[in-house]
Design a protein around this motif. Structure first.
Motif, short mmCIF file in Angstrom:
data_model
loop_
_atom_site.label_atom_id
_atom_site.label_comp_id
_atom_site.label_asym_id
_atom_site.label_seq_id
_atom_site.Cartn_x
_atom_site.Cartn_y
_atom_site.Cartn_z
N CYS A 1 -1.30 0.90 12.16
CA CYS A 1 -1.03 -0.18 10.93
C CYS A 1 -0.55 -0.34 10.06
O CYS A 1 -0.91 1.48 9.32
CB CYS A 1 -2.25 -1.37 11.37
N GLY A 2 0.37 -0.84 9.54
CA GLY A 2 0.64 -1.00 8.11
C GLY A 2 0.94 -1.84 7.05
O GLY A 2 1.45 -3.30 8.04
N LYS A 3 0.70 -2.02 6.32
CA LYS A 3 1.31 -3.32 5.55
C LYS A 3 2.79 -3.53 4.88
O LYS A 3 3.28 -2.26 4.92
CB LYS A 3 0.34 -3.25 3.94
N VAL A 4 3.14 -4.18 4.60
CA VAL A 4 4.72 -4.42 5.17
C VAL A 4 5.53 -4.17 4.00
O VAL A 4 4.37 -4.94 3.04
CB VAL A 4 5.54 -5.84 5.91
N LEU A 5 6.32 -3.65 3.69
CA LEU A 5 7.13 -2.94 2.31
C LEU A 5 8.04 -4.01 2.09
O LEU A 5 8.88 -4.17 3.62
CB LEU A 5 7.45 -2.22 2.30
N TYR B 1 3.69 0.57 -3.16
CA TYR B 1 2.86 2.30 -3.47
C TYR B 1 1.97 2.48 -3.47
O TYR B 1 0.82 2.52 -2.77
CB TYR B 1 3.58 2.97 -4.58
N ARG B 2 1.69 1.01 -4.40
CA ARG B 2 0.05 1.34 -4.58
C ARG B 2 -1.18 0.63 -3.65
O ARG B 2 -2.14 1.17 -3.04
CB ARG B 2 -0.06 0.34 -5.90
N GLU B 3 -0.64 -0.25 -3.09
CA GLU B 3 -1.31 -0.91 -2.31
C GLU B 3 -1.59 -0.23 -0.74
O GLU B 3 -2.22 0.22 -0.29
CB GLU B 3 -1.16 -2.64 -1.76
N SER B 4 -0.12 0.68 -0.47
CA SER B 4 0.29 1.51 0.73
C SER B 4 -1.11 2.46 0.90
O SER B 4 -1.66 3.08 2.01
CB SER B 4 1.48 1.46 1.04
N LYS B 5 -1.22 3.09 -0.55
CA LYS B 5 -1.41 4.80 -0.48
C LYS B 5 -3.38 3.74 -0.77
O LYS B 5 -3.60 4.63 0.17
CB LYS B 5 -1.11 4.58 -2.02
N GLU B 6 -3.61 2.56 -1.24
CA GLU B 6 -4.91 2.28 -0.96
C GLU B 6 -5.40 2.18 0.16
O GLU B 6 -6.86 3.02 0.40
CB GLU B 6 -5.08 0.69 -1.67
N LEU B 7 -4.82 1.50 0.96
CA LEU B 7 -4.64 1.43 2.38
C LEU B 7 -5.21 2.42 3.48
O LEU B 7 -5.85 2.59 4.15
CB LEU B 7 -3.71 0.06 2.52
N ALA B 8 -3.70 3.71 3.07
CA ALA B 8 -3.72 5.00 3.72
C ALA B 8 -5.16 5.59 3.39
O ALA B 8 -6.19 5.89 3.93
CB ALA B 8 -2.42 6.27 3.58
N GLU B 9 -5.35 5.54 2.37
CA GLU B 9 -6.58 6.11 1.56
C GLU B 9 -8.13 5.82 2.60
O GLU B 9 -9.40 6.69 3.05
CB GLU B 9 -6.53 6.73 0.40
N ARG B 10 -8.34 3.87 2.71
CA ARG B 10 -9.26 3.61 3.04
C ARG B 10 -9.28 3.70 4.47
O ARG B 10 -10.51 4.21 5.48
CB ARG B 10 -9.51 2.17 3.51
#
Ligand code: GUN
Ligand code: ZN
Length: 435
Positions: free
Chosen positions: A162-166, A183-192
């Motif tokens: 899954c992913g956050k919509v850009l 960028y910031r939120e996708s990175k945060e979610l991917a790392e989580r």
């Protein structure tokens, strides 16, 4: 049940080893009219004929028997939107108006984590009822939509992406982010979430019309920094959309080139729809190893067009099957197969029931680059499987009495089947759904 125990299941069993369109139906699959699957610690230990495998087991081994049933690998849905669950079957529009009138207002609600969790739980219940055990899924622009999704998937031990919509333009203010916040939120979610248990993250630009060049460049930067993330977006679904992309990106040679220019074509890139592509586009998809999510019910419902599966086969582009909920009209990949067959009839491309089932299982696993883990019953694969009931409806039972071959049986099951046919769902061997 303790998953460290060995579990044994007995039924008719079918799974695929290769693409029927490449190698021919007959050698694409393994079929056991009276088969066993042996599962150990959630993984397939062995699959084969019962009469061969039973003598190797302890005499007192407990076997779960499913009579009048067919066991196949869990279905894999290569593209759908969980936040659109409640707007399925919204009347009257084609893509761009449908997005404005129905989709965007609904997606706004996913800023509320309680709403997101509530819909995510319902969504997973619906996937299980329909025998879908893995999927590639859109969230909304809100990062909490993705947290809610992954938390629910993790609790159910599902393999999900899954992913956050850009989306930073041509959409309501309440649904847009910026290249920086995206960028910031996708990175945060991917790392989580990426690589945690059975979960993986997809960088998810909605589609070129709602993303600036800056935002697409940022998506490319994320893929460079984290090369094993997925890229999930829409491509060439509707002719007005395609015209709009030409106006928005006059320097690019094609819609696909917009994504290629920003480094978004990898073997983990999945493009939904791809109805209006030319030979060069297919060649570029082939070379990059990217895949297509073919969404027959959605393409018919929104009047988008008929996917050219024969060309994808000829040019060796990976294709998986997808419901595209909520533009698609059913969570059932069996119903999706029924429309898949009809779309290809309209193109004079005759699909065999083997190819159709391949697309919903091993073909999907290949498209999602998960072929080493799911999609068939080779030893070591994760034991996600479903039990289909040949007697699920009076009509199906009656029709099947006249079927003499596996081909005929499978085809009737696909044309007449839906959630009513899915009797049991097993995740890593464990039964998680029983009709
Ligand atoms: N293109 C951009 N967004 C969407 C969406 O939500 N659904 C479909 N079918 N196509 C899209
Ligand atoms: Zn979609």
């Amino acid at each position: 049940m303790n998953i460290d125990e060995v579990q044994i299941f007995r039924a008719e069993i079918l799974h695929f080893l290769a693409d029927p369109a490449e190698v021919g139906d007959d050698i694409s699959y393994e079929y056991f009219s009276d088969g066993l699957i042996i599962v150990k610690s959630g993984l397939v230990e062995a699959v084969g004929h019962a009469e061969k495998l039973l003598p190797r087991l302890p005499a007192d081994a407990s076997v779960t028997h499913y009579p009048n049933s067919l066991i196949v690998p869990g279905f894999i849905d290569c593209h759908l939107h969980y936040p659109q669950t409640e707007i399925i079957a919204s009347y009257g529009e084609q893509l761009l108006e449908w997005l404005e009138n129905y989709t965007f207002p609904t997606e706004r609600e996913f800023g509320d984590p309680d709403k997101a969790s509530d819909v995510a739980e319902f969504f997973f219940d619906e996937l299980m009822r329909n025998g879908t055990t893995s999927a590639l899924v859109f969230g909304t622009v809100h990062k909490q939509s993705v947290d809610a999704f992954f938390s629910a998937a993790q609790a159910r031990r599902l393999r999900m992406i899954c992913g956050k919509v850009l989306m930073d333009r041509n959409a309501p203010d309440y649904l847009t982010d910026t290249p920086e916040s995206g960028y910031r939120e996708s990175k945060e979610l991917a790392e989580r979430w990426h690589g945690i248990d059975r979960l993986r993250y997809a960088v998810t630009p909605r589609f070129a019309p709602t993303c600036s060049n800056e935002q697409l460049a940022m998506a490319g930067k994320l893929l460079k920094e984290y090369p094993d993330l997925y890229l999930h977006t829409h491509l060439a679904e509707n002719s007005s959309e395609v015209e709009w992309v030409k106006e928005l990106f006059p320097d690019r040679s094609s819609y696909l080139d917009v994504y290629a220019h920003h480094g978004l074509l990898t073997k983990r890139s999945i493009f939904a729809h791809c109805l209006h592509l030319n030979d060069d586009d297919f060649e570029l998809l082939h070379k990059s190893g990217a895949g297509i999510a073919f969404c027959p019910t959605s393409n018919l419902f929104l009047g988008s067009g008929l996917f050219n599966l024969a060309r994808a086969e000829k040019q060796k582009v990976k294709v998986g099957l997808a419901t595209d909920i909520g533009a698609g009209t059913s969570f059932s990949l069996l119903q999706t197969i029924s429309d898949l067959y009809k779309t290809q009839q309209l193109r004079n491309h005759r699909l065999t029931p083997f190819k159709s089932l391949y697309l919903a299982t091993k073909g999907g696993a290949l498209t999602l680059d998960l072929d080493d883990l799911i999609g068939n019953f080779e030893p070591g694969k994760e034991a996600d499987f479903i039990v289909l009931d040949y007697h699920a409806t009076p009509l199906l039972a009656r029709r099947l009495k006249r079927c003499k071959t596996l081909t005929e049986k499978l085809f009737a099951l696909q044309m007449l089947g839906d959630d009513r046919v899915v009797k049991n769902v097993h995740i890593l061997g464990e039964e998680v759904y029983k009709k």
